[in-house]
Design a protein around this motif. Structure first.
Motif, PDB file in Angstrom:
ATOM      1  N   ALA A 199      -1.692   6.204  -0.121  1.00 58.42           N
ATOM      2  CA  ALA A 199      -2.893   6.174   0.725  1.00 58.42           C
ATOM      3  C   ALA A 199      -3.693   7.466   0.571  1.00 58.42           C
ATOM      4  O   ALA A 199      -4.927   7.436   0.497  1.00 58.42           O
ATOM      5  CB  ALA A 199      -2.499   5.953   2.181  1.00 58.42           C
ATOM      6  N   HIS A 200      -3.006   8.582   0.490  1.00 57.05           N
ATOM      7  CA  HIS A 200      -3.692   9.867   0.317  1.00 57.05           C
ATOM      8  C   HIS A 200      -4.312   9.992  -1.071  1.00 57.05           C
ATOM      9  O   HIS A 200      -5.251  10.769  -1.264  1.00 57.05           O
ATOM     10  CB  HIS A 200      -2.747  11.033   0.581  1.00 57.05           C
ATOM     11  N   LEU A 201      -3.791   9.250  -2.020  1.00 61.07           N
ATOM     12  CA  LEU A 201      -4.329   9.291  -3.380  1.00 61.07           C
ATOM     13  C   LEU A 201      -5.311   8.139  -3.634  1.00 61.07           C
ATOM     14  O   LEU A 201      -5.737   7.919  -4.770  1.00 61.07           O
ATOM     15  CB  LEU A 201      -3.190   9.254  -4.404  1.00 61.07           C
ATOM     16  N   ASP A 202      -5.638   7.398  -2.575  1.00 63.78           N
ATOM     17  CA  ASP A 202      -6.596   6.284  -2.670  1.00 63.78           C
ATOM     18  C   ASP A 202      -6.186   5.244  -3.709  1.00 63.78           C
ATOM     19  O   ASP A 202      -6.999   4.787  -4.521  1.00 63.78           O
ATOM     20  CB  ASP A 202      -8.013   6.804  -2.974  1.00 63.78           C
ATOM     21  N   CYS A 203      -4.911   4.904  -3.695  1.00 62.91           N
ATOM     22  CA  CYS A 203      -4.420   3.871  -4.597  1.00 62.91           C
ATOM     23  C   CYS A 203      -3.266   3.156  -3.907  1.00 62.91           C
ATOM     24  O   CYS A 203      -3.025   3.351  -2.719  1.00 62.91           O
ATOM     25  CB  CYS A 203      -4.002   4.467  -5.932  1.00 62.91           C
ATOM     26  N   CYS A 204      -2.549   2.343  -4.634  1.00 62.32           N
ATOM     27  CA  CYS A 204      -1.383   1.660  -4.059  1.00 62.32           C
ATOM     28  C   CYS A 204      -0.124   2.124  -4.801  1.00 62.32           C
ATOM     29  O   CYS A 204      -0.205   2.615  -5.929  1.00 62.32           O
ATOM     30  CB  CYS A 204      -1.555   0.150  -4.103  1.00 62.32           C
ATOM     31  N   PRO A 205       1.041   1.999  -4.165  1.00 63.56           N
ATOM     32  CA  PRO A 205       2.278   2.507  -4.777  1.00 63.56           C
ATOM     33  C   PRO A 205       2.540   2.045  -6.213  1.00 63.56           C
ATOM     34  O   PRO A 205       2.953   2.863  -7.037  1.00 63.56           O
ATOM     35  CB  PRO A 205       3.374   2.037  -3.808  1.00 63.56           C
ATOM     36  N   PRO A 206       2.290   0.771  -6.562  1.00 63.31           N
ATOM     37  CA  PRO A 206       2.548   0.385  -7.960  1.00 63.31           C
ATOM     38  C   PRO A 206       1.698   1.137  -8.978  1.00 63.31           C
ATOM     39  O   PRO A 206       2.079   1.255 -10.145  1.00 63.31           O
ATOM     40  CB  PRO A 206       2.228  -1.112  -7.985  1.00 63.31           C
ATOM     41  N   ASP A 207       0.555   1.667  -8.544  1.00 68.21           N
ATOM     42  CA  ASP A 207      -0.266   2.466  -9.458  1.00 68.21           C
ATOM     43  C   ASP A 207       0.413   3.788  -9.796  1.00 68.21           C
ATOM     44  O   ASP A 207       0.227   4.327 -10.885  1.00 68.21           O
ATOM     45  CB  ASP A 207      -1.635   2.761  -8.845  1.00 68.21           C
ATOM     46  N   ILE A 208       1.184   4.319  -8.859  1.00 68.37           N
ATOM     47  CA  ILE A 208       1.858   5.604  -9.053  1.00 68.37           C
ATOM     48  C   ILE A 208       3.230   5.416  -9.688  1.00 68.37           C
ATOM     49  O   ILE A 208       3.638   6.186 -10.548  1.00 68.37           O
ATOM     50  CB  ILE A 208       2.005   6.344  -7.703  1.00 68.37           C
ATOM     51  N   TRP A 209       3.954   4.400  -9.213  1.00 64.52           N
ATOM     52  CA  TRP A 209       5.324   4.142  -9.675  1.00 64.52           C
ATOM     53  C   TRP A 209       5.442   2.721 -10.218  1.00 64.52           C
ATOM     54  O   TRP A 209       6.149   1.883  -9.637  1.00 64.52           O
ATOM     55  CB  TRP A 209       6.310   4.321  -8.521  1.00 64.52           C
ATOM     56  N   PRO A 210       4.803   2.407 -11.328  1.00 67.97           N
ATOM     57  CA  PRO A 210       4.838   1.026 -11.823  1.00 67.97           C
ATOM     58  C   PRO A 210       6.246   0.536 -12.149  1.00 67.97           C
ATOM     59  O   PRO A 210       6.559  -0.639 -11.932  1.00 67.97           O
ATOM     60  CB  PRO A 210       3.966   1.064 -13.079  1.00 67.97           C
ATOM     61  N   ASP A 211       7.110   1.433 -12.621  1.00 67.26           N
ATOM     62  CA  ASP A 211       8.475   1.026 -12.960  1.00 67.26           C
ATOM     63  C   ASP A 211       9.258   0.589 -11.733  1.00 67.26           C
ATOM     64  O   ASP A 211      10.121  -0.272 -11.810  1.00 67.26           O
ATOM     65  CB  ASP A 211       9.212   2.147 -13.696  1.00 67.26           C
ATOM     66  N   ARG A 212       8.965   1.135 -10.590  1.00 69.48           N
ATOM     67  CA  ARG A 212       9.661   0.761  -9.360  1.00 69.48           C
ATOM     68  C   ARG A 212       9.258  -0.627  -8.888  1.00 69.48           C
ATOM     69  O   ARG A 212      10.034  -1.314  -8.259  1.00 69.48           O
ATOM     70  CB  ARG A 212       9.353   1.755  -8.232  1.00 69.48           C
ATOM     71  N   TYR A 213       8.050  -1.012  -9.178  1.00 71.59           N
ATOM     72  CA  TYR A 213       7.541  -2.271  -8.672  1.00 71.59           C
ATOM     73  C   TYR A 213       7.618  -3.401  -9.680  1.00 71.59           C
ATOM     74  O   TYR A 213       7.566  -4.562  -9.309  1.00 71.59           O
ATOM     75  CB  TYR A 213       6.108  -2.086  -8.144  1.00 71.59           C
ATOM     76  N   ASP A 214       7.771  -3.088 -10.958  1.00 67.16           N
ATOM     77  CA  ASP A 214       7.939  -4.132 -11.966  1.00 67.16           C
ATOM     78  C   ASP A 214       9.188  -4.959 -11.690  1.00 67.16           C
ATOM     79  O   ASP A 214       9.174  -6.174 -11.818  1.00 67.16           O
ATOM     80  CB  ASP A 214       8.039  -3.534 -13.375  1.00 67.16           C
ATOM     81  N   ASP A 215      10.265  -4.298 -11.265  1.00 66.82           N
ATOM     82  CA  ASP A 215      11.509  -4.995 -10.973  1.00 66.82           C
ATOM     83  C   ASP A 215      11.337  -6.000  -9.831  1.00 66.82           C
ATOM     84  O   ASP A 215      11.866  -7.089  -9.865  1.00 66.82           O
ATOM     85  CB  ASP A 215      12.617  -4.003 -10.607  1.00 66.82           C
ATOM     86  N   GLU A 216      10.566  -5.634  -8.821  1.00 67.76           N
ATOM     87  CA  GLU A 216      10.360  -6.520  -7.681  1.00 67.76           C
ATOM     88  C   GLU A 216       9.545  -7.742  -8.078  1.00 67.76           C
ATOM     89  O   GLU A 216       9.766  -8.824  -7.555  1.00 67.76           O
ATOM     90  CB  GLU A 216       9.655  -5.778  -6.544  1.00 67.76           C
ATOM     91  N   GLU A 217       8.599  -7.582  -8.986  1.00 67.15           N
ATOM     92  CA  GLU A 217       7.777  -8.700  -9.423  1.00 67.15           C
ATOM     93  C   GLU A 217       8.572  -9.691 -10.259  1.00 67.15           C
ATOM     94  O   GLU A 217       8.260 -10.866 -10.294  1.00 67.15           O
ATOM     95  CB  GLU A 217       6.590  -8.187 -10.244  1.00 67.15           C
ATOM     96  N   ASN A 218       9.623  -9.207 -10.912  1.00 70.89           N
ATOM     97  CA  ASN A 218      10.415 -10.064 -11.783  1.00 70.89           C
ATOM     98  C   ASN A 218      11.563 -10.748 -11.058  1.00 70.89           C
ATOM     99  O   ASN A 218      12.318 -11.466 -11.671  1.00 70.89           O
ATOM    100  CB  ASN A 218      10.967  -9.247 -12.959  1.00 70.89           C
ATOM    101  N   THR A 219      11.719 -10.500  -9.773  1.00 64.94           N
ATOM    102  CA  THR A 219      12.836 -11.123  -9.045  1.00 64.94           C
ATOM    103  C   THR A 219      12.360 -12.291  -8.249  1.00 64.94           C
ATOM    104  O   THR A 219      11.227 -12.549  -8.030  1.00 64.94           O
ATOM    105  CB  THR A 219      13.509 -10.123  -8.107  1.00 64.94           C
TER     106      THR A 219
END
Length: 66
Positions: free
Chosen positions: A46-66
């Motif tokens: 939020a402070h960087l005006d983006c969403c978490p997957p933009d900063i940590w894509p590897d962390r969220y790729d796993d969730e999208e594949n489950t």
């Protein structure tokens, strides 16, 4: 890199910690990728005006594949 981007906006990890009532150590650990916390990730993003997957894509790729 995250700390540098936050600093450019005048934000510190300590400020984020106070805002969401968490320790600075936790904020640091999450920002460095040593630990996960959705609440912390969302606050940083939020402070960087983006969403978490933009900063940590590897962390969220796993969730999208489950």
């Amino acid at each position: 890199m995250i700390v540098t981007r936050l600093a450019a906006k005048g934000i510190t990890l300590s400020q984020i910690a106070r805002e969401i009532d968490r320790t600075r150590g936790l904020i640091t650990s999450v920002s460095q990728g040593h630990y996960r916390s959705r609440r912390v990730e969302e606050a940083i993003a939020a402070h960087l005006d983006c969403c978490p997957p933009d900063i940590w894509p590897d962390r969220y790729d796993d969730e999208e594949n489950t």
